[in-house]
Design a protein around this motif. Structure first.
Motif, PDB file in Angstrom:
ATOM      1  N   LEU A  29     -16.681  -8.897   6.283  1.00 21.09           N
ATOM      2  CA  LEU A  29     -16.661  -8.123   7.525  1.00 21.09           C
ATOM      3  C   LEU A  29     -15.238  -7.899   8.011  1.00 21.09           C
ATOM      4  CD1 LEU A  29     -19.651  -9.787   9.412  1.00 21.09           C
ATOM      5  CD2 LEU A  29     -19.568  -7.459   8.498  1.00 21.09           C
ATOM      6  N   GLN A  30     -14.391  -8.901   7.827  1.00 23.19           N
ATOM      7  CA  GLN A  30     -12.990  -8.743   8.208  1.00 23.19           C
ATOM      8  C   GLN A  30     -12.329  -7.648   7.377  1.00 23.19           C
ATOM      9  OE1 GLN A  30     -11.597 -12.700   7.554  1.00 23.19           O
ATOM     10  NE2 GLN A  30     -12.082 -13.401   9.627  1.00 23.19           N
ATOM     11  N   HIS A  31     -12.632  -7.646   6.089  1.00 22.96           N
ATOM     12  CA  HIS A  31     -12.079  -6.630   5.201  1.00 22.96           C
ATOM     13  C   HIS A  31     -12.487  -5.237   5.649  1.00 22.96           C
ATOM     14  CE1 HIS A  31     -11.664  -9.661   1.614  1.00 22.96           C
ATOM     15  NE2 HIS A  31     -10.767  -9.853   2.574  1.00 22.96           N
ATOM     16  N   ILE A  32     -13.764  -5.103   6.014  1.00 27.60           N
ATOM     17  CA  ILE A  32     -14.265  -3.802   6.455  1.00 27.60           C
ATOM     18  C   ILE A  32     -13.547  -3.362   7.723  1.00 27.60           C
ATOM     19  CG2 ILE A  32     -16.278  -2.592   7.372  1.00 27.60           C
ATOM     20  CD1 ILE A  32     -17.996  -4.360   5.496  1.00 27.60           C
ATOM     21  N   GLU A  33     -13.393  -4.278   8.675  1.00 27.17           N
ATOM     22  CA  GLU A  33     -12.769  -3.918   9.957  1.00 27.17           C
ATOM     23  C   GLU A  33     -11.310  -3.526   9.777  1.00 27.17           C
ATOM     24  OE1 GLU A  33     -11.664  -5.856  14.283  1.00 27.17           O
ATOM     25  OE2 GLU A  33     -13.203  -6.780  13.051  1.00 27.17           O
ATOM     26  N   GLU A  34     -10.594  -4.276   8.959  1.00 23.90           N
ATOM     27  CA  GLU A  34      -9.173  -4.028   8.797  1.00 23.90           C
ATOM     28  C   GLU A  34      -8.872  -2.971   7.734  1.00 23.90           C
ATOM     29  OE1 GLU A  34      -7.015  -4.951  10.717  1.00 23.90           O
ATOM     30  OE2 GLU A  34      -7.860  -6.670  11.770  1.00 23.90           O
ATOM     31  N   GLY A  35      -9.875  -2.626   6.949  1.00 23.20           N
ATOM     32  CA  GLY A  35      -9.625  -1.679   5.879  1.00 23.20           C
ATOM     33  C   GLY A  35      -8.829  -2.290   4.752  1.00 23.20           C
ATOM     34  N   VAL A  36      -8.988  -3.602   4.561  1.00 29.95           N
ATOM     35  CA  VAL A  36      -8.269  -4.328   3.520  1.00 29.95           C
ATOM     36  C   VAL A  36      -9.293  -4.994   2.622  1.00 29.95           C
ATOM     37  CG1 VAL A  36      -6.706  -6.225   3.014  1.00 29.95           C
ATOM     38  CG2 VAL A  36      -6.268  -4.742   4.987  1.00 29.95           C
ATOM     39  N   SER A  37      -9.194  -4.749   1.344  1.00 31.28           N
ATOM     40  CA  SER A  37     -10.138  -5.377   0.420  1.00 31.28           C
ATOM     41  C   SER A  37      -9.405  -6.301  -0.537  1.00 31.28           C
ATOM     42  CB  SER A  37     -10.906  -4.304  -0.363  1.00 31.28           C
ATOM     43  OG  SER A  37     -11.808  -4.923  -1.255  1.00 31.28           O
ATOM     44  N   THR A  41      -0.884  -3.648  -5.021  1.00 30.73           N
ATOM     45  CA  THR A  41       0.483  -3.147  -5.054  1.00 30.73           C
ATOM     46  C   THR A  41       1.308  -3.763  -3.941  1.00 30.73           C
ATOM     47  OG1 THR A  41       0.095  -1.288  -3.563  1.00 30.73           O
ATOM     48  CG2 THR A  41      -0.411  -0.937  -5.911  1.00 30.73           C
ATOM     49  N   ILE A  42       2.603  -3.614  -4.055  1.00 35.34           N
ATOM     50  CA  ILE A  42       3.506  -4.136  -3.022  1.00 35.34           C
ATOM     51  C   ILE A  42       3.183  -3.526  -1.676  1.00 35.34           C
ATOM     52  CG2 ILE A  42       5.915  -4.120  -2.225  1.00 35.34           C
ATOM     53  CD1 ILE A  42       6.759  -4.398  -5.148  1.00 35.34           C
ATOM     54  N   GLU A  43       2.978  -2.236  -1.632  1.00 33.82           N
ATOM     55  CA  GLU A  43       2.684  -1.570  -0.363  1.00 33.82           C
ATOM     56  C   GLU A  43       1.356  -2.038   0.214  1.00 33.82           C
ATOM     57  OE1 GLU A  43       4.702   0.229   1.441  1.00 33.82           O
ATOM     58  OE2 GLU A  43       6.212  -0.179  -0.092  1.00 33.82           O
ATOM     59  N   GLU A  44       0.342  -2.184  -0.651  1.00 38.50           N
ATOM     60  CA  GLU A  44      -0.961  -2.665  -0.187  1.00 38.50           C
ATOM     61  C   GLU A  44      -0.864  -4.087   0.362  1.00 38.50           C
ATOM     62  OE1 GLU A  44      -4.003  -0.166  -3.106  1.00 38.50           O
ATOM     63  OE2 GLU A  44      -3.361  -2.183  -3.653  1.00 38.50           O
ATOM     64  N   LEU A  45      -0.101  -4.918  -0.321  1.00 37.34           N
ATOM     65  CA  LEU A  45       0.073  -6.298   0.148  1.00 37.34           C
ATOM     66  C   LEU A  45       0.805  -6.334   1.477  1.00 37.34           C
ATOM     67  CD1 LEU A  45       0.955  -7.927  -3.277  1.00 37.34           C
ATOM     68  CD2 LEU A  45      -1.016  -8.524  -1.860  1.00 37.34           C
ATOM     69  N   LYS A  46       1.859  -5.540   1.620  1.00 37.90           N
ATOM     70  CA  LYS A  46       2.598  -5.481   2.893  1.00 37.90           C
ATOM     71  C   LYS A  46       1.701  -5.002   4.019  1.00 37.90           C
ATOM     72  CE  LYS A  46       7.326  -4.774   1.208  1.00 37.90           C
ATOM     73  NZ  LYS A  46       8.472  -3.823   1.173  1.00 37.90           N
TER      74      LYS A  46
END
Length: 240
Positions: A29-37, A41-46
Motif C-alpha cells: 500500500l505504501q508503494h501504491i501511495e508513493e508511486g514507488v515499487s 536505476t540511480i534516478e529511481e532510487l533517488k
C-alpha cells in the motif's frame, strides 16, 4: 509536501493499527501511495529516497506534536487536580519524550497524590495499590534526578516521599543536602533537612539547621516554628 499531511498520517494510523494487514500488504500500500515499487536505476532510487524521507519527516512531526498535546492535556488535568487522568497523560507523553526530566517529575507528583486516594477498601490493613503508586513516584523522581542531577523540584519531591510516605528518612538526608547547595536559602528544604536529621538522631545537625532558619527567615510564623522545633530536638538530645 506534495501530499496532504493529514491524509498521509491518517493512512499510517490505519495501516499501523490494523492487525489484519500483513507487513507485505502495508508495504504494498505504501508503494501504491508513493508511486514507488522496485527502484533500480540511480534516478529511481533517488526519487524513492526523496519520497520516503518526506514520509518519515511527516511522521516525526506528527509524533512530536502528539507528545506535546499529551503534555498539555496532562497539565490541564493537573490544574483541575484530576491526578489520575494527569498521570495517564504524562505517561503517554513519556512515550514520545522518554528523556524529559520534567515529565518524570510530574509522574512522581501525580503518583504521590494517587497513593493517597488508594484506600484500603478490603480493610485488611494493607493497600497494594497505594504501595505501587508510592514506588512509581519514587522511580519517577529518581529518573528525573538521573537525567538532571541538579533538578531541585525532584530532589525536594523525593525527599518528601522518603520522609512522610515511605519512612526512609536516611535517604532524604543526602538529597536535601544537595538541594541546599543549589538553592541555598530554601527555607522549606531546611525544615525538611532539620526533620531528617532529627529522625536519624543527628540532633546537633538538626539544631544547627533550625538556628540557620531562625537567622535567615523573615517570617515570624516560620521563625516561631523553627524555635519550637529546636526546643523539641534539644530535649531529645538531653534525654539521650
Amino acid at each position: 509536501m506534495k501530499k496532504n499531511f493529514f491524509a498521509l498520517t491518517a493512512f499510517f494510523a490505519i495501516a499501523l493499527c490494523s492487525c489484519s494487514k500483513s507487513n507485505k500488504t502495508i508495504i504494498r500500500l505504501q508503494h501504491i501511495e508513493e508511486g514507488v515499487s522496485s527502484p533500480n536505476t540511480i534516478e529511481e532510487l533517488k526519487d524513492a529516497i526523496s519520497k520516503y524521507e518526506e514520509r518519515v519527516a511527516d511522521i516525526q512531526l506528527a509524533n512530536s506534536q502528539i507528545g506535546i498535546w499529551h503534555k498539555i492535556l496532562a497539565t490541564r488535568y493537573l490544574d483541575k487536580k484530576m491526578y489520575g487522568e494527569a498521570l495517564k497523560s504524562f505517561q503517554k507523553a513519556l512515550e514520545y519524550y522518554p528523556d524529559n526530566q520534567n515529565l518524570y517529575y510530574y509522574v512522581g507528583l501525580c503518583a504521590g497524590y494517587m497513593s493517597h486516594a488508594s484506600m484500603d477498601f478490603d480493610a485488611d490493613g494493607y493497600s497494594e495499590k497505594r504501595e505501587n503508586y508510592l514506588r512509581l513516584s519514587e522511580d519517577a523522581y529518581s529518573r528525573a534526578i538521573e537525567i538532571e542531577p541538579r533538578y531541585a523540584r525532584a530532589l525536594y519531591g523525593l525527599s518528601v516521599l522518603y520522609l512522610f510516605e515511605l519512612g526512609e528518612d536516611e535517604k532524604a538526608v543526602p538529597l536535601l543536602e544537595k538541594l541546599l547547595t543549589i538553592e541555598t536559602k530554601n527555607i522549606d528544604a531546611m525544615f525538611l533537612l532539620a526533620r531528617a536529621y532529627y529522625m536519624t538522631y543527628e540532633f546537633d545537625k538538626a539544631i544547627g539547621m533550625y538556628d540557620k532558619i531562625i537567622s535567615l527567615t523573615k517570617s515570624p510564623e516560620r521563625k516561631a516554628e523553627a524555635e519550637a522545633n529546636r526546643e523539641v530536638v534539644q530535649n531529645a538530645a538531653y534525654s539521650n
